[in-house]
Design a protein around this motif. Sequence first.
Motif, mmCIF file in Angstrom:
data_model
loop_
_atom_site.group_PDB
_atom_site.id
_atom_site.type_symbol
_atom_site.label_atom_id
_atom_site.label_comp_id
_atom_site.label_asym_id
_atom_site.label_seq_id
_atom_site.Cartn_x
_atom_site.Cartn_y
_atom_site.Cartn_z
ATOM 1 N N GLN A 55 0.813 -1.212 0.000
ATOM 2 C CA GLN A 55 0.000 0.000 0.000
ATOM 3 C C GLN A 55 0.850 1.268 0.000
ATOM 4 O O GLN A 55 0.446 2.307 -0.515
ATOM 5 C CB GLN A 55 -0.928 0.024 1.222
ATOM 6 C CG GLN A 55 -1.929 -1.108 1.286
ATOM 7 C CD GLN A 55 -2.939 -1.063 0.152
ATOM 8 O OE1 GLN A 55 -3.329 0.000 -0.316
ATOM 9 N NE2 GLN A 55 -3.364 -2.242 -0.290
ATOM 10 N N LYS A 56 2.047 1.192 0.611
ATOM 11 C CA LYS A 56 2.914 2.364 0.734
ATOM 12 C C LYS A 56 4.364 1.948 0.511
ATOM 13 O O LYS A 56 4.712 0.779 0.649
ATOM 14 C CB LYS A 56 2.791 3.009 2.122
ATOM 15 C CG LYS A 56 1.448 3.608 2.460
ATOM 16 C CD LYS A 56 1.498 4.244 3.853
ATOM 17 C CE LYS A 56 0.190 4.868 4.250
ATOM 18 N NZ LYS A 56 0.256 5.489 5.605
ATOM 19 N N ASN A 57 5.197 2.927 0.247
ATOM 20 C CA ASN A 57 6.635 2.676 0.105
ATOM 21 C C ASN A 57 7.293 2.820 1.476
ATOM 22 O O ASN A 57 7.944 3.816 1.780
ATOM 23 C CB ASN A 57 7.241 3.651 -0.901
ATOM 24 C CG ASN A 57 8.704 3.345 -1.181
ATOM 25 O OD1 ASN A 57 9.155 2.212 -1.015
ATOM 26 N ND2 ASN A 57 9.443 4.359 -1.605
ATOM 27 N N TYR A 58 7.150 1.792 2.312
ATOM 28 C CA TYR A 58 7.659 1.853 3.675
ATOM 29 C C TYR A 58 9.179 1.708 3.692
ATOM 30 O O TYR A 58 9.720 0.779 3.070
ATOM 31 C CB TYR A 58 7.070 0.714 4.516
ATOM 32 C CG TYR A 58 5.600 0.827 4.807
ATOM 33 C CD1 TYR A 58 5.129 1.705 5.783
ATOM 34 C CD2 TYR A 58 4.673 0.042 4.129
ATOM 35 C CE1 TYR A 58 3.776 1.798 6.070
ATOM 36 C CE2 TYR A 58 3.316 0.130 4.408
ATOM 37 C CZ TYR A 58 2.880 1.009 5.376
ATOM 38 O OH TYR A 58 1.536 1.099 5.661
ATOM 39 N N PRO A 59 9.889 2.574 4.420
ATOM 40 C CA PRO A 59 11.314 2.325 4.667
ATOM 41 C C PRO A 59 11.491 0.992 5.391
ATOM 42 O O PRO A 59 10.614 0.563 6.152
ATOM 43 C CB PRO A 59 11.730 3.505 5.556
ATOM 44 C CG PRO A 59 10.706 4.565 5.304
ATOM 45 C CD PRO A 59 9.427 3.837 5.027
ATOM 46 N N ALA A 60 12.621 0.338 5.178
ATOM 47 C CA ALA A 60 12.829 -1.021 5.692
ATOM 48 C C ALA A 60 12.630 -1.106 7.208
ATOM 49 O O ALA A 60 11.993 -2.048 7.711
ATOM 50 C CB ALA A 60 14.215 -1.512 5.317
ATOM 51 N N ALA A 61 13.175 -0.149 7.958
ATOM 52 C CA ALA A 61 13.083 -0.210 9.421
ATOM 53 C C ALA A 61 11.638 -0.064 9.892
ATOM 54 O O ALA A 61 11.215 -0.725 10.848
ATOM 55 C CB ALA A 61 13.961 0.874 10.050
ATOM 56 N N ILE A 62 10.882 0.790 9.230
ATOM 57 C CA ILE A 62 9.469 0.977 9.596
ATOM 58 C C ILE A 62 8.650 -0.222 9.150
ATOM 59 O O ILE A 62 7.753 -0.678 9.863
ATOM 60 C CB ILE A 62 8.934 2.288 8.998
ATOM 61 C CG1 ILE A 62 9.621 3.477 9.674
ATOM 62 C CG2 ILE A 62 7.419 2.377 9.145
ATOM 63 C CD1 ILE A 62 9.218 4.832 9.137
#
Length: 301
Positions: free
Chosen positions: A39-46
Amino acid sequence: MTPTAIHHDDCRTRFIFDDMPVRGLHVRLENVWQHIVNQKNYPAAIRRALGELLAAGSLLSGNLKTEGTLILQVQGQGRLKMLVVEATSAHTVRATARWDETAAIGDNDSLNELLGDNGVFVLTLQPKEGDPWQGVVPLEGGSIAQMLTHYMKRSEQLDTHVVLAADDAACGGLLVQRLPEEILNDDAWAHVSTLAQTVTAEELTTLDAQHVLYRLFHETPPRVFPAENLEFACTCSRGKVSDMLLMLGGEEVGGVVAEQGSIAVDCDFCHEKYVFDETDVNALFGADIVDAVRQEAKRVQ
């Protein structure tokens, strides 16, 4: 209990030890997790932290005694603003995160670094019938699992051990817990919780419940109940967005529509877009609020 070749992609499995008052749950989500992270381009840590919280919510909702929704939130004032997971008694889940999308976020940034100061862990239970209940505690620990363990100990006085994991492909978790109001030898609890701690992140994200439980507890096998399938489902609707617009008020909503021609609201969980034009908002408020805003703007010029 012996392992089988069955592979469960989106399942939660309960188990209990007949010879000691300890219960547990295992969960692994693959298709559901893929739907959420796309759904979103989440950063890896998040992305990793959100997957762990999703597994946690899926585990805890397995102990719901009434119909309703369990909401887990982790809130901070740093680059990561919020993680939220909703899990229902109908075996559905959804999850999302909000963060400062202008900030640099390293792949290995810790959860505490991302959340910054004054972080809180919030657990809300919204029963289908009756009043909601909410517990809020300061964040303790450097991971979702540690935060959840501290919360359970502080708020429910239940010895609980949680292990969570998430990668790009799947998320999973294991929970073992003393049964309330039951006497358990401390050595027996230490034995079970120590075995639970040995499960690896790779095992949680790649193996089904039978393989994990056999690996951990084959010497004292628990009684395992049939697996429950979990699905992604979003509870957003045009009606709920309408209620939100009514809460904002005619002046604010009418001002946006007068300036832009319509007002659009995107669901943070599924990205469904709800658009209300001038006719829609006037009907919603039962008055020509857009024209009223235009007339007021002319009057003050």
